[in-house]
Design a protein around this motif. Structure first.
Motif, PDB file in Angstrom:
ATOM      1  N   VAL A 129       0.707  -1.643  -0.007  1.00  0.00           N
ATOM      2  CA  VAL A 129       0.128  -0.328   0.365  1.00  0.00           C
ATOM      3  C   VAL A 129       1.254   1.138  -0.155  1.00  0.00           C
ATOM      4  N   ILE A 130       0.479   2.155  -1.394  1.00  0.00           N
ATOM      5  CA  ILE A 130       1.596   3.272  -1.247  1.00  0.00           C
ATOM      6  C   ILE A 130       1.324   4.387  -0.189  1.00  0.00           C
ATOM      7  N   LEU A 131       1.317   5.254   0.560  1.00  0.00           N
ATOM      8  CA  LEU A 131       0.951   6.293   1.942  1.00  0.00           C
ATOM      9  C   LEU A 131       1.786   6.875   0.990  1.00  0.00           C
ATOM     10  N   LEU A 132       0.909   8.245   0.464  1.00  0.00           N
ATOM     11  CA  LEU A 132       1.742  10.239   0.560  1.00  0.00           C
ATOM     12  C   LEU A 132       0.981  10.635   2.346  1.00  0.00           C
ATOM     13  N   ALA A 133       1.726  11.430   2.373  1.00  0.00           N
ATOM     14  CA  ALA A 133       1.211  12.464   3.495  1.00  0.00           C
ATOM     15  C   ALA A 133       3.307  13.971   3.194  1.00  0.00           C
ATOM     16  N   GLY A 134       2.751  14.764   4.237  1.00  0.00           N
ATOM     17  CA  GLY A 134       3.169  15.905   4.464  1.00  0.00           C
ATOM     18  C   GLY A 134       3.803  15.648   5.018  1.00  0.00           C
ATOM     19  N   SER A 135       4.902  16.798   6.025  1.00  0.00           N
ATOM     20  CA  SER A 135       5.709  17.105   6.744  1.00  0.00           C
ATOM     21  C   SER A 135       4.566  16.293   8.143  1.00  0.00           C
ATOM     22  N   SER A 136       4.259  17.401   8.335  1.00  0.00           N
ATOM     23  CA  SER A 136       3.392  17.870  10.027  1.00  0.00           C
ATOM     24  C   SER A 136       2.914  15.884  10.163  1.00  0.00           C
ATOM     25  N   THR A 153       1.343  15.307  -3.885  1.00  0.00           N
ATOM     26  CA  THR A 153       0.533  13.000  -3.399  1.00  0.00           C
ATOM     27  C   THR A 153      -1.307  13.824  -3.997  1.00  0.00           C
ATOM     28  N   VAL A 154      -2.217  15.071  -4.723  1.00  0.00           N
ATOM     29  CA  VAL A 154      -2.947  14.784  -5.270  1.00  0.00           C
ATOM     30  C   VAL A 154      -3.085  14.319  -7.158  1.00  0.00           C
ATOM     31  N   ARG A 155      -1.657  14.779  -7.440  1.00  0.00           N
ATOM     32  CA  ARG A 155      -1.714  13.624  -9.137  1.00  0.00           C
ATOM     33  C   ARG A 155      -1.030  12.682  -9.183  1.00  0.00           C
ATOM     34  N   MET A 156      -0.403  12.330  -7.881  1.00  0.00           N
ATOM     35  CA  MET A 156      -0.184  10.676  -7.863  1.00  0.00           C
ATOM     36  C   MET A 156      -0.834   9.641  -7.663  1.00  0.00           C
ATOM     37  N   LEU A 157      -2.151  10.286  -6.895  1.00  0.00           N
ATOM     38  CA  LEU A 157      -3.207   9.725  -6.634  1.00  0.00           C
ATOM     39  C   LEU A 157      -4.254   9.195  -7.680  1.00  0.00           C
ATOM     40  N   ALA A 158      -4.963  10.649  -8.078  1.00  0.00           N
ATOM     41  CA  ALA A 158      -5.585  10.880  -9.407  1.00  0.00           C
ATOM     42  C   ALA A 158      -4.290   9.872 -10.688  1.00  0.00           C
ATOM     43  N   ASP A 159      -3.354  10.022 -10.331  1.00  0.00           N
ATOM     44  CA  ASP A 159      -2.846   9.084 -11.799  1.00  0.00           C
ATOM     45  C   ASP A 159      -2.885   7.792 -11.370  1.00  0.00           C
ATOM     46  N   GLY A 160      -3.137   6.465  -9.943  1.00  0.00           N
ATOM     47  CA  GLY A 160      -3.188   5.865  -9.924  1.00  0.00           C
ATOM     48  C   GLY A 160      -1.620   5.536  -9.316  1.00  0.00           C
ATOM     49  N   GLU A 161      -0.848   5.969  -8.997  1.00  0.00           N
ATOM     50  CA  GLU A 161       0.496   5.996  -8.369  1.00  0.00           C
ATOM     51  C   GLU A 161       0.790   6.008  -6.958  1.00  0.00           C
ATOM     52  N   ALA A 162      -0.006   5.596  -6.550  1.00  0.00           N
ATOM     53  CA  ALA A 162      -0.591   5.471  -4.831  1.00  0.00           C
ATOM     54  C   ALA A 162      -1.925   5.856  -4.336  1.00  0.00           C
ATOM     55  N   ASP A 163      -1.770   5.076  -2.984  1.00  0.00           N
ATOM     56  CA  ASP A 163      -3.535   4.082  -2.956  1.00  0.00           C
ATOM     57  C   ASP A 163      -4.100   5.537  -2.042  1.00  0.00           C
ATOM     58  N   LEU A 164      -3.478   5.985  -1.491  1.00  0.00           N
ATOM     59  CA  LEU A 164      -3.695   7.155   0.058  1.00  0.00           C
ATOM     60  C   LEU A 164      -2.724   7.628   0.230  1.00  0.00           C
ATOM     61  N   GLY A 165      -3.571   9.242   1.154  1.00  0.00           N
ATOM     62  CA  GLY A 165      -2.839  10.452   1.414  1.00  0.00           C
ATOM     63  C   GLY A 165      -3.384  10.922   1.969  1.00  0.00           C
ATOM     64  N   ILE A 166      -1.918  11.867   3.060  1.00  0.00           N
ATOM     65  CA  ILE A 166      -2.951  12.441   3.920  1.00  0.00           C
ATOM     66  C   ILE A 166      -2.447  13.645   3.292  1.00  0.00           C
ATOM     67  N   VAL A 167      -3.341  14.795   3.288  1.00  0.00           N
ATOM     68  CA  VAL A 167      -3.146  15.794   2.555  1.00  0.00           C
ATOM     69  C   VAL A 167      -3.720  17.372   3.046  1.00  0.00           C
ATOM     70  N   LEU A 168      -3.673  18.374   2.585  1.00  0.00           N
ATOM     71  CA  LEU A 168      -4.609  19.439   3.381  1.00  0.00           C
ATOM     72  C   LEU A 168      -5.043  19.790   2.500  1.00  0.00           C
ATOM     73  N   ASP A 169      -6.143  19.865   3.416  1.00  0.00           N
ATOM     74  CA  ASP A 169      -7.994  19.828   2.459  1.00  0.00           C
ATOM     75  C   ASP A 169      -8.374  21.403   1.948  1.00  0.00           C
ATOM     76  N   GLU A 170      -7.290  22.306   2.186  1.00  0.00           N
ATOM     77  CA  GLU A 170      -7.212  23.652   1.927  1.00  0.00           C
ATOM     78  C   GLU A 170      -6.705  22.999   0.524  1.00  0.00           C
ATOM     79  N   GLU A 171      -5.271  22.499  -0.165  1.00  0.00           N
ATOM     80  CA  GLU A 171      -5.000  22.130  -1.177  1.00  0.00           C
ATOM     81  C   GLU A 171      -5.741  21.827  -2.510  1.00  0.00           C
ATOM     82  N   ALA A 172      -5.738  20.553  -1.441  1.00  0.00           N
ATOM     83  CA  ALA A 172      -6.760  19.666  -2.040  1.00  0.00           C
ATOM     84  C   ALA A 172      -8.377  19.455  -3.018  1.00  0.00           C
ATOM     85  N   HIS A 173      -8.963  20.031  -2.074  1.00  0.00           N
ATOM     86  CA  HIS A 173     -10.243  20.374  -1.967  1.00  0.00           C
ATOM     87  C   HIS A 173     -10.665  20.723  -3.390  1.00  0.00           C
TER      88      HIS A 173
END
Length: 303
Positions: A95-102, A134-154
Motif C-alpha cells: 500500500v503506497i501512502l503519501l503524506a506531508g511533513s506534519s 500527492t493529489v497528482r500521484m493519486l489521480a494517476d493511480g501511482e498511490a493508494d492513500l494520501g494525507i493532504v491539506l484540505d485547503e489545497e486538495a479541495h
C-alpha cells in the motif's frame, strides 16, 4: 517441559483480563476447559502460576515470568507463520501512502505501528510529499492513500474524508514570552527571534505564500531541516517556532499558543487514489488505522 501454544495464548489472555473467565471468552473456550488447561500448566511447571481471589486472579512471580516469555514466543510464532505463508500466497503490492511533513512527524508512524502489528503479512511504502504532488500521484493511480491539506486538495475530484485539525500554532520555552497566553497574532510573533525550516519546505512555503507581499520582516535566528529539531530548539528557548498542531506532543514541556490569523487554520483529509493498485482490503484497513489514530490524537489534545 513442552508448552502448548493454545495454553500459552490462553494464559496471556487470563493475565491481561485478570480472570480465567475473561481469558476463556477471549479464546472461545468453556470455563471448565480453560481451568483444566491452567491446572495442567501449573502441574507441569511444578509451581503455582496464579493467585485466585474473589475478584479474579493475578499472576505469581512465576506466572509473570511465564506470561512475559509466552508473549515473546507467540510473537515469534506469528512472524514464523507469516514468513512461511508468504511463499504460498500471491504477492500483494504494498500500500503506497503519501503524506506531508506534519502528518509524517507523528500521525503516520503511530498508524503504521498498529497496522503492521495487526497485519504482519502486508507491506506499506510511506513517503513524504506535498499536497499538490500527492493529489497528482493519486489521480494517476501511482498511490493508494494520501494525507493532504484540505485547503489545497479541495475540488481535486478525488474522494476526501476529513481527518484532523492541523492549524498552525506558536511554541516557545516553558515560562517564556508566551506564558499565560492562549493565542497570538503572527505580527507579534514576528517581533521575536524565530526558528524556521528550510526555505524549500512545505511549511515554510505555506507561511510565505499565505502572508503574501505584506509579510512582516522576520529574523530567523536558526534555520533547520526537520520538525523534530525545530520543536526541540523552541522548547529549549532558542526562539519561537510556528509549527502544525499535529507536530506537537501534548506531553512535551513548552508553551503553545494558537495563531489568530485566518490563514493559519488548516485541516487534513484522507484522500483515496482514483484506481485500486494494491489490495482494497489492505488499503481500507490502513485507512481505518489512520483515522483511528487521528481521533485518538484529537481526543488527547482536547484532554
Amino acid at each position: 517441559m513442552r508448552y502448548d501454544l493454545v495454553d500459552l495464548r490462553l494464559f496471556v489472555h487470563i493475565v491481561a483480563e485478570g480472570s480465567i473467565t475473561g481469558g476463556a471468552e477471549r479464546m472461545h473456550l468453556s470455563l471448565p476447559s480453560a481451568s483444566a488447561r491452567v491446572r495442567s500448566l501449573e502441574h507441569h511447571a511444578g509451581v503455582a502460576l496464579l493467585v485466585r481471589g474473589r475478584r479474579g486472579v493475578r499472576p505469581t512471580p512465576a506466572g509473570t515470568a511465564l506470561a512475559r516469555h509466552a508473549r515473546d514466543v507467540l510473537t515469534q510464532t506469528t512472524r514464523l507463520e507469516g514468513a512461511v505463508a508468504s511463499y504460498s500466497r500471491s504477492p500483494v503490492a504494498p500500500v503506497i501512502l503519501l503524506a506531508g511533513s506534519s502528518a509524517m512527524h507523528r500521525l503516520v508512524p503511530q498508524a503504521l505501528i498498529s497496522f503492521l502489528r495487526e497485519h504482519p503479512d502486508l507491506d506499506v511504502a510511506a513517503a513524504e510529499q506535498r499536497t499538490p504532488r500527492t493529489v497528482r500521484m493519486l489521480a494517476d493511480g501511482e498511490a493508494d492513500l494520501g494525507i493532504v491539506l484540505d485547503e489545497e486538495a479541495h475540488g481535486c475530484g478525488l474522494e476526501l474524508n476529513p481527518l484532523v485539525d492541523d492549524s498552525l500554532v506558536v511554541i516557545g520555552q516553558a515560562g517564556g514570552v508566551l506564558s499565560g497566553r492562549t493565542e497570538v497574532g503572527y505580527q507579534e510573533v514576528a517581533e521575536h527571534p524565530l526558528i524556521g525550516l528550510d526555505a524549500g519546505s512545505a511549511l515554510q512555503r505555506w507561511i510565505e505564500v499565505s502572508l503574501g507581499p505584506l509579510a512582516p520582516v522576520v529574523r530567523y535566528g536558526t534555520v533547520v531541516a526537520d520538525l523534530n529539531t525545530l520543536v526541540a530548539l523552541a522548547a529549549a528557548g532558542v526562539g519561537l517556532a510556528v509549527v502544525p498542531r499535529l507536530a506537537v506532543d501534548p506531553g512535551e514541556q513548552f508553551e503553545i499558543c494558537d495563531l489568530q490569523d485566518a490563514w493559519a487554520r488548516r485541516h487534513l483529509s484522507l484522500c483515496w487514489g482514483s484506481t485500486v493498485r494494491s489490495s482494497p482490503e489492505a488499503t481500507r484497513a490502513l485507512a481505518e488505522h489512520i483515522q483511528r489514530c487521528a481521533r485518538d490524537r484529537d481526543r488527547d489534545r482536547r484532554g
